[in-house]
Design a protein around this motif. Structure first.
Motif, PDB file in Angstrom:
ATOM      1  N   GLN A   1     -51.896 -39.333 -13.446  1.00 49.50           N
ATOM      2  CA  GLN A   1     -50.627 -40.042 -13.269  1.00 49.50           C
ATOM      3  C   GLN A   1     -50.168 -40.669 -14.582  1.00 49.50           C
ATOM      4  OE1 GLN A   1     -51.428 -42.792 -10.104  1.00 49.50           O
ATOM      5  NE2 GLN A   1     -51.601 -41.196  -8.538  1.00 49.50           N
ATOM      6  N   ARG A   2     -51.123 -41.274 -15.297  1.00 51.33           N
ATOM      7  CA  ARG A   2     -50.795 -41.892 -16.576  1.00 51.33           C
ATOM      8  C   ARG A   2     -50.337 -40.832 -17.574  1.00 51.33           C
ATOM      9  NH1 ARG A   2     -55.199 -45.197 -17.073  1.00 51.33           N
ATOM     10  NH2 ARG A   2     -56.368 -43.653 -18.256  1.00 51.33           N
ATOM     11  N   LEU A   3     -50.995 -39.675 -17.560  1.00 55.49           N
ATOM     12  CA  LEU A   3     -50.615 -38.588 -18.455  1.00 55.49           C
ATOM     13  C   LEU A   3     -49.217 -38.080 -18.121  1.00 55.49           C
ATOM     14  CD1 LEU A   3     -51.176 -36.433 -20.610  1.00 55.49           C
ATOM     15  CD2 LEU A   3     -52.305 -35.070 -18.828  1.00 55.49           C
ATOM     16  N   ALA A   4     -48.902 -37.940 -16.838  1.00 55.74           N
ATOM     17  CA  ALA A   4     -47.583 -37.461 -16.434  1.00 55.74           C
ATOM     18  C   ALA A   4     -46.484 -38.378 -16.961  1.00 55.74           C
ATOM     19  CB  ALA A   4     -47.506 -37.354 -14.912  1.00 55.74           C
ATOM     20  N   GLN A   5     -46.714 -39.693 -16.881  1.00 54.34           N
ATOM     21  CA  GLN A   5     -45.730 -40.650 -17.388  1.00 54.34           C
ATOM     22  C   GLN A   5     -45.602 -40.536 -18.905  1.00 54.34           C
ATOM     23  OE1 GLN A   5     -47.346 -44.328 -15.943  1.00 54.34           O
ATOM     24  NE2 GLN A   5     -46.595 -44.043 -13.856  1.00 54.34           N
ATOM     25  N   TYR A   6     -46.730 -40.348 -19.567  1.00 51.94           N
ATOM     26  CA  TYR A   6     -46.730 -40.232 -21.027  1.00 51.94           C
ATOM     27  C   TYR A   6     -45.959 -38.990 -21.468  1.00 51.94           C
ATOM     28  CZ  TYR A   6     -48.685 -40.222 -25.769  1.00 51.94           C
ATOM     29  OH  TYR A   6     -48.848 -40.232 -27.127  1.00 51.94           O
ATOM     30  N   LEU A   7     -46.218 -37.866 -20.793  1.00 52.72           N
ATOM     31  CA  LEU A   7     -45.537 -36.625 -21.154  1.00 52.72           C
ATOM     32  C   LEU A   7     -44.057 -36.684 -20.824  1.00 52.72           C
ATOM     33  CD1 LEU A   7     -48.194 -34.004 -19.963  1.00 52.72           C
ATOM     34  CD2 LEU A   7     -47.730 -34.751 -22.301  1.00 52.72           C
ATOM     35  N   ALA A   8     -43.710 -37.344 -19.723  1.00 53.31           N
ATOM     36  CA  ALA A   8     -42.303 -37.445 -19.332  1.00 53.31           C
ATOM     37  C   ALA A   8     -41.484 -38.205 -20.369  1.00 53.31           C
ATOM     38  CB  ALA A   8     -42.186 -38.121 -17.970  1.00 53.31           C
ATOM     39  N   ALA A   9     -42.147 -39.077 -21.130  1.00 55.52           N
ATOM     40  CA  ALA A   9     -41.461 -39.825 -22.190  1.00 55.52           C
ATOM     41  C   ALA A   9     -41.339 -39.002 -23.474  1.00 55.52           C
ATOM     42  CB  ALA A   9     -42.223 -41.118 -22.478  1.00 55.52           C
ATOM     43  N   HIS A  10     -41.831 -37.754 -23.446  1.00 56.80           N
ATOM     44  CA  HIS A  10     -41.742 -36.831 -24.593  1.00 56.80           C
ATOM     45  C   HIS A  10     -42.311 -37.469 -25.861  1.00 56.80           C
ATOM     46  CE1 HIS A  10     -39.489 -33.512 -22.700  1.00 56.80           C
ATOM     47  NE2 HIS A  10     -39.016 -34.468 -21.927  1.00 56.80           N
ATOM     48  N   ARG A  11     -43.522 -37.971 -25.741  1.00 58.20           N
ATOM     49  CA  ARG A  11     -44.176 -38.597 -26.890  1.00 58.20           C
ATOM     50  C   ARG A  11     -44.989 -37.622 -27.724  1.00 58.20           C
ATOM     51  NH1 ARG A  11     -46.225 -44.245 -24.025  1.00 58.20           N
ATOM     52  NH2 ARG A  11     -44.149 -45.168 -23.767  1.00 58.20           N
ATOM     53  N   VAL A  12     -45.026 -36.373 -27.311  1.00 57.71           N
ATOM     54  CA  VAL A  12     -45.684 -35.337 -28.104  1.00 57.71           C
ATOM     55  C   VAL A  12     -44.760 -34.128 -28.188  1.00 57.71           C
ATOM     56  CG1 VAL A  12     -48.037 -36.071 -27.554  1.00 57.71           C
ATOM     57  CG2 VAL A  12     -46.891 -34.406 -26.083  1.00 57.71           C
ATOM     58  N   ASP A  13     -44.946 -33.328 -29.228  1.00 64.20           N
ATOM     59  CA  ASP A  13     -44.121 -32.134 -29.408  1.00 64.20           C
ATOM     60  C   ASP A  13     -44.648 -30.948 -28.621  1.00 64.20           C
ATOM     61  OD1 ASP A  13     -42.329 -33.339 -31.206  1.00 64.20           O
ATOM     62  OD2 ASP A  13     -43.726 -33.042 -32.865  1.00 64.20           O
TER      63      ASP A  13
ATOM     64  N   ASP B   1     -54.484 -26.596 -10.702  1.00 64.91           N
ATOM     65  CA  ASP B   1     -54.106 -27.745 -11.513  1.00 64.91           C
ATOM     66  C   ASP B   1     -52.586 -27.836 -11.637  1.00 64.91           C
ATOM     67  OD1 ASP B   1     -53.690 -29.598 -13.717  1.00 64.91           O
ATOM     68  OD2 ASP B   1     -55.802 -29.319 -14.180  1.00 64.91           O
ATOM     69  N   PRO B   2     -51.983 -29.002 -11.342  1.00 68.96           N
ATOM     70  CA  PRO B   2     -50.521 -29.129 -11.408  1.00 68.96           C
ATOM     71  C   PRO B   2     -49.988 -29.360 -12.826  1.00 68.96           C
ATOM     72  CG  PRO B   2     -51.484 -31.200 -10.669  1.00 68.96           C
ATOM     73  CD  PRO B   2     -52.621 -30.232 -10.795  1.00 68.96           C
ATOM     74  N   LEU B   3     -50.847 -29.622 -13.794  1.00 67.00           N
ATOM     75  CA  LEU B   3     -50.376 -29.964 -15.133  1.00 67.00           C
ATOM     76  C   LEU B   3     -49.536 -28.860 -15.784  1.00 67.00           C
ATOM     77  CD1 LEU B   3     -53.410 -31.875 -16.720  1.00 67.00           C
ATOM     78  CD2 LEU B   3     -51.145 -32.784 -16.187  1.00 67.00           C
ATOM     79  N   PRO B   4     -49.938 -27.581 -15.719  1.00 70.70           N
ATOM     80  CA  PRO B   4     -49.084 -26.555 -16.346  1.00 70.70           C
ATOM     81  C   PRO B   4     -47.672 -26.527 -15.771  1.00 70.70           C
ATOM     82  CG  PRO B   4     -51.268 -25.674 -15.906  1.00 70.70           C
ATOM     83  CD  PRO B   4     -51.206 -27.013 -15.227  1.00 70.70           C
ATOM     84  N   ASP B   5     -47.551 -26.683 -14.459  1.00 66.96           N
ATOM     85  CA  ASP B   5     -46.214 -26.690 -13.856  1.00 66.96           C
ATOM     86  C   ASP B   5     -45.411 -27.911 -14.289  1.00 66.96           C
ATOM     87  OD1 ASP B   5     -46.748 -24.323 -12.544  1.00 66.96           O
ATOM     88  OD2 ASP B   5     -47.529 -25.323 -10.757  1.00 66.96           O
ATOM     89  N   LEU B   6     -46.094 -29.047 -14.434  1.00 72.84           N
ATOM     90  CA  LEU B   6     -45.410 -30.251 -14.910  1.00 72.84           C
ATOM     91  C   LEU B   6     -44.859 -30.032 -16.318  1.00 72.84           C
ATOM     92  CD1 LEU B   6     -44.685 -33.297 -14.778  1.00 72.84           C
ATOM     93  CD2 LEU B   6     -46.993 -33.765 -15.665  1.00 72.84           C
ATOM     94  N   LEU B   7     -45.653 -29.415 -17.181  1.00 66.08           N
ATOM     95  CA  LEU B   7     -45.204 -29.153 -18.546  1.00 66.08           C
ATOM     96  C   LEU B   7     -43.997 -28.223 -18.557  1.00 66.08           C
ATOM     97  CD1 LEU B   7     -48.715 -28.734 -20.172  1.00 66.08           C
ATOM     98  CD2 LEU B   7     -47.094 -30.557 -20.662  1.00 66.08           C
ATOM     99  N   ALA B   8     -44.013 -27.231 -17.675  1.00 62.58           N
ATOM    100  CA  ALA B   8     -42.868 -26.314 -17.590  1.00 62.58           C
ATOM    101  C   ALA B   8     -41.620 -27.057 -17.126  1.00 62.58           C
ATOM    102  CB  ALA B   8     -43.202 -25.167 -16.643  1.00 62.58           C
ATOM    103  N   GLN B   9     -41.767 -27.949 -16.155  1.00 65.38           N
ATOM    104  CA  GLN B   9     -40.628 -28.719 -15.659  1.00 65.38           C
ATOM    105  C   GLN B   9     -40.053 -29.616 -16.750  1.00 65.38           C
ATOM    106  OE1 GLN B   9     -42.077 -30.844 -12.245  1.00 65.38           O
ATOM    107  NE2 GLN B   9     -42.602 -28.984 -11.119  1.00 65.38           N
TER     108      GLN B   9
END
Length: 351
Positions: free
Chosen positions: A121-133, A144-152
């Motif tokens: 959950q913490r990672l999802a919030q971090y990625l949603a803020a586009h803090r990495v390229d 694992d839902p992470l790849p789909d989250l990254l695509a979204q």
């Protein structure tokens, strides 16, 4: 004197404008030289470089990244507990390859664990803020839902090992099928009759492909495939012990073991010794990864080598290409690059 040039006219850090004035060119020209653009004459480049050296100008990379809507950072995400990361050589070798490739760039690397729901959950919030390229994903399971989250989020990403044959993200993997087949073919060539397999987690595509290679080698040798002689572990030493104990009970006449990782092979060896089975006299043992564990076991372990460091470097190359385009391949409607590097059987005294 150059020493006086270390401060600009304002008394602070020299500015891009001051470098331009010293070199007798425009601000844009200085920017092109600093960013390595070929659209500058040799004479102009030399003048700008001389002005940079005289003034002691240091580019403000943070400001440049901000202007380009970039963070100059990528995340290596491991959806596993930290204990597993530090216990298995696979991860340290991958990190070594990634680090060596990134050392040639200005990118910063963030190591992020996402083994628990809270961490995810913490990672999802971090990625949603586009803090990495961009993101490198290592050790991903099928659900694992992470790849789909990254695509979204349209964050460029590269995955280490496909989730399935229909992977939608760019990926780098080794030839798990060929590696598994080579390991079992070697055991058959040694005259072993009852070959069992300690598989890894079967929600990991690479582990599935090693099982497929095991089956194929048996079929090629005209032998039946007994599915009861395939027991899934979890790539850990304890998992190897549990699976080996179960297989000994199912097939007391077993004389060869193909383990899906060196760590599981170490657990299997312990159980075999406790049961009075000598390696390789009574039971031949083959692992996977060709890690330091394989070389230091007694006897040294035959193992399938994955080019893990090379895989890490290849992942960085793919990800930098994705970042340069600024959109993940899946959103561009392009066929994703799926690199498969060769595996190699390394023979030692355990077989």
């Amino acid at each position: 004197m150059a020493g006086h040039g270390a401060r600009g006219r304002s008394g602070g850090r020299p500015t891009l404008e001051e470098v331009a004035a010293r070199a007798g060119v425009g601000r844009g020209t200085v920017s092109r030289v600093i960013n390595g653009s070929p659209r500058v004459s040799d004479a102009t480049r030399a003048a700008v470089e001389a002005a940079v050296a005289e003034l002691g100008y240091v580019p403000n990379t943070a400001a440049r990244a901000l202007a380009a809507n970039r963070t100059d950072a990528i995340a290596l995400v491991v959806p596993e507990p930290e204990t597993r990361f530090f216990a298995e050589p696979y991860f340290s070798d991958m990190l070594k390859g990634v680090g060596s490739a990134l050392s040639e760039t200005e990118m910063q690397l963030l190591l992020i664990f996402a083994g628990s729901d809270r961490e995810r959950q913490r990672l999802a919030q971090y990625l949603a803020a586009h803090r990495v390229d961009g993101v490198l994903l290592v050790s991903v399971h099928a659900d694992d839902p992470l790849p789909d989250l990254l695509a979204q989020l349209e964050i460029p990403a590269v995955i280490s090992g496909r989730r399935s044959a229909e992977e939608t993200l760019p990926s780098v993997d080794s030839d798990n099928f060929g590696g598994g087949r080579a390991a079992v073919q070697h055991l058959i060539d040694q005259g072993r009759r009852n070959v069992v397999h300690l598989a890894g987690r079967l929600d990991v595509y690479g582990a599935q492909r090693r099982v497929d290679g095991y089956r194929e080698a048996l079929r090629d040798a005209g032998r039946p495939v007994d599915e009861s002689l395939i027991v899934a572990g979890d790539f850990t030493e304890e998992g190897g012990r549990r699976a080996m104990t179960e297989l000994l009970a199912r097939c007391p006449a077993l004389d060869a073991v193909f383990a899906g990782s060196d760590v599981m092979a170490a657990g299997a060896r312990q159980v075999l010794r406790e049961a009075g089975r000598r390696i390789p006299d009574d039971v031949a043992l083959v692992g996977y990864d060709d890690s330091a564990i394989a070389r230091h076991m007694d006897p040294p372990l035959t193992s399938v080598r994955q080019p893990i460091e090379e895989m890490g470097r290849a992942m960085i190359d793919l990800l930098l290409d994705e970042i340069a385009d600024r959109r993940p391949a899946v959103s561009r409607g392009l066929e994703c690059r799926q690199l498969v590097l060769p595996s190699e059987l390394v023979r030692r005294a355990s077989s």
